[in-house]
Design a protein around this motif. Structure first.
Motif, PDB file in Angstrom:
ATOM      1  N   UNK A 130       0.841  -1.193   0.000  1.00 23.99           N
ATOM      2  CA  UNK A 130       0.000   0.000   0.000  1.00 23.99           C
ATOM      3  C   UNK A 130       0.873   1.240   0.000  1.00 23.99           C
ATOM      4  N   UNK A 131       0.526   2.211  -0.833  1.00 26.89           N
ATOM      5  CA  UNK A 131       1.255   3.464  -0.916  1.00 26.89           C
ATOM      6  C   UNK A 131       1.333   4.160   0.437  1.00 26.89           C
ATOM      7  N   UNK A 132       0.365   3.936   1.288  1.00 22.69           N
ATOM      8  CA  UNK A 132       0.364   4.568   2.609  1.00 22.69           C
ATOM      9  C   UNK A 132       1.524   4.094   3.486  1.00 22.69           C
ATOM     10  N   UNK A 133       2.161   2.994   3.092  1.00 25.79           N
ATOM     11  CA  UNK A 133       3.278   2.428   3.858  1.00 25.79           C
ATOM     12  C   UNK A 133       4.493   2.271   2.952  1.00 25.79           C
ATOM     13  N   UNK A 134       5.148   3.395   2.627  1.00 27.42           N
ATOM     14  CA  UNK A 134       6.267   3.355   1.673  1.00 27.42           C
ATOM     15  C   UNK A 134       7.394   2.416   2.084  1.00 27.42           C
ATOM     16  N   UNK A 135       7.662   2.302   3.394  1.00 26.06           N
ATOM     17  CA  UNK A 135       8.778   1.466   3.826  1.00 26.06           C
ATOM     18  C   UNK A 135       8.514  -0.008   3.552  1.00 26.06           C
ATOM     19  N   UNK A 159      -2.648   8.249 -11.293  1.00 28.66           N
ATOM     20  CA  UNK A 159      -4.042   8.086 -10.879  1.00 28.66           C
ATOM     21  C   UNK A 159      -4.164   7.294  -9.583  1.00 28.66           C
ATOM     22  N   UNK A 160      -3.300   7.595  -8.615  1.00 31.85           N
ATOM     23  CA  UNK A 160      -3.374   6.890  -7.333  1.00 31.85           C
ATOM     24  C   UNK A 160      -3.452   7.853  -6.150  1.00 31.85           C
ATOM     25  N   UNK A 161      -2.753   8.991  -6.209  1.00 33.33           N
ATOM     26  CA  UNK A 161      -2.735   9.893  -5.061  1.00 33.33           C
ATOM     27  C   UNK A 161      -4.109  10.482  -4.759  1.00 33.33           C
ATOM     28  N   UNK A 162      -4.973  10.569  -5.772  1.00 34.20           N
ATOM     29  CA  UNK A 162      -6.305  11.112  -5.502  1.00 34.20           C
ATOM     30  C   UNK A 162      -7.215  10.113  -4.782  1.00 34.20           C
ATOM     31  N   UNK A 163      -6.693   8.923  -4.483  1.00 35.69           N
ATOM     32  CA  UNK A 163      -7.434   7.990  -3.642  1.00 35.69           C
ATOM     33  C   UNK A 163      -6.891   7.958  -2.209  1.00 35.69           C
ATOM     34  N   UNK A 164      -5.978   8.876  -1.916  1.00 38.08           N
ATOM     35  CA  UNK A 164      -5.502   9.052  -0.553  1.00 38.08           C
ATOM     36  C   UNK A 164      -6.060  10.353  -0.003  1.00 38.08           C
ATOM     37  N   UNK A 165      -6.758  10.252   1.124  1.00 39.30           N
ATOM     38  CA  UNK A 165      -7.278  11.445   1.765  1.00 39.30           C
ATOM     39  C   UNK A 165      -6.148  12.163   2.509  1.00 39.30           C
ATOM     40  N   UNK A 166      -6.381  13.419   2.877  1.00 39.44           N
ATOM     41  CA  UNK A 166      -5.347  14.187   3.569  1.00 39.44           C
ATOM     42  C   UNK A 166      -4.900  13.495   4.848  1.00 39.44           C
ATOM     43  N   UNK A 172       3.564  12.943   2.790  1.00 42.28           N
ATOM     44  CA  UNK A 172       4.607  12.222   3.526  1.00 42.28           C
ATOM     45  C   UNK A 172       5.040  10.975   2.759  1.00 42.28           C
ATOM     46  N   UNK A 173       4.078  10.256   2.197  1.00 42.02           N
ATOM     47  CA  UNK A 173       4.403   9.046   1.445  1.00 42.02           C
ATOM     48  C   UNK A 173       5.292   9.377   0.248  1.00 42.02           C
ATOM     49  N   UNK A 217     -12.263   6.708  -1.316  1.00 43.91           N
ATOM     50  CA  UNK A 217     -12.889   7.949  -1.777  1.00 43.91           C
ATOM     51  C   UNK A 217     -11.984   8.705  -2.744  1.00 43.91           C
ATOM     52  N   UNK A 218     -12.596   9.387  -3.695  1.00 46.17           N
ATOM     53  CA  UNK A 218     -11.877  10.191  -4.683  1.00 46.17           C
ATOM     54  C   UNK A 218     -11.710  11.600  -4.143  1.00 46.17           C
ATOM     55  N   UNK A 219     -10.459  12.056  -4.073  1.00 48.77           N
ATOM     56  CA  UNK A 219     -10.144  13.379  -3.541  1.00 48.77           C
ATOM     57  C   UNK A 219      -9.685  14.281  -4.683  1.00 48.77           C
ATOM     58  N   UNK A 220     -10.493  15.270  -5.008  1.00 44.30           N
ATOM     59  CA  UNK A 220     -10.118  16.235  -6.037  1.00 44.30           C
ATOM     60  C   UNK A 220      -9.228  17.303  -5.396  1.00 44.30           C
TER      61      UNK A 220
END
Length: 270
Positions: A130-135, A159-166, A172-173, A217-220
């Protein structure tokens, strides 16, 4: 609900998946009725969603060829999705037989089908992470066994960062991944935005509401917010632009207006 024979065991086929919805937009067959239903509902507000996805893929292919032309033959594609014709490893290895490609995704269907597609390809791999866990990504044996982080890498966040909420701290990732890469590396990025969408923000928000019902969720984000992901990178000309405008290979006068939704860019690490 009947489970298709190709569906990996243990996955919940009653909940839409953004990667399988993306596969549906591109005309793929590895999606469930729940994904198709959600995608059709999203298209009621933005009927040009398939055109956006096609523009996204076309940009990705141009950026991969650009990377190879720049001497970068290692690719780390995070949020790679379900493999379709002309995916990163096909484009990269056609441009350079030495190209090495590591895909990363957390969708079990995407991982399973990537493994099937890549079978016998010793210069490509898929990692479930998961991108949320870069390590977890950077420390993966599959990644370190294929990708030399002491040499330039093309990092694809398409087309992946817009599926990460703030709250997921996407900045940070990206920063952690940036720090791990060698000078000369490239960041290839696309991101959804209300800017450039040929319908009102009110109407487009209906699509956002559909995605909110999924687990991603899609984050614009605004152009300035998207540009912030390139902190520490030197932008490659023409900078952060609509996807068709990034080094087009042909005339754009026949391009669908929806293709100009959102932004794309490539950065180089000094």
């Amino acid at each position: 609900m009947e489970r298709p024979a190709w569906a990996p065991p243990g996955i919940d086929i009653s909940v839409p998946s953004v990667s399988r919805m993306y596969d549906f937009y591109l005309g793929g067959s590895h999606n469930f009725e729940v994904d198709r239903e959600a995608a059709r509902k999203a298209m009621e507000f933005m009927p040009g969603l398939p055109k956006i996805m096609q523009a996204n893929r076309a940009f990705m292919r141009r950026a991969v060829r650009f990377a190879v032309d720049e001497g970068v033959t290692q690719f780390l594609d995070i949020g790679s999705g379900i493999p379709t014709f002309g995916n990163v490893h096909e484009v990269a290895q056609q441009a350079s037989p030495e190209a090495r490609v590591a895909y990363v995704d957390h969708d079990p269907v995407a991982v399973a089908h990537s493994r099937a597609v890549l079978e016998g390809n010793e210069q490509a791999t898929i990692v479930a992470a998961d991108l949320r866990k870069p390590q977890d990504i950077l420390g993966s044996r599959e990644i370190t066994g294929l990708i030399d982080l002491d040499r330039p890498v093309a990092l694809l966040l398409v087309a992946v960062l817009h599926f990460l909420e703030d709250q997921d701290e996407p900045g940070r990732a990206v920063a952690e991944l940036t720090e791990a890469l060698a000078p000369g590396s490239l960041l290839v990025l696309t991101h959804a935005s209300y800017e450039g969408v040929p319908v009102s923000e009110e109407q487009a928000s209906g699509t956002v509401d559909v995605y909110r019902e999924t687990r991603n969720p899609l984050v614009m984000r605004s152009r300035d917010e998207i540009a912030a992901f390139f902190a520490g990178w030197d932008m490659v000309d023409p900078g952060l632009v609509s996807m068709p405008l990034w080094r087009p290979e042909g005339p754009l006068d026949q391009e669908d207006p929806f293709a100009f939704s959102g932004f794309a860019g490539v950065g180089r690490k000094a």
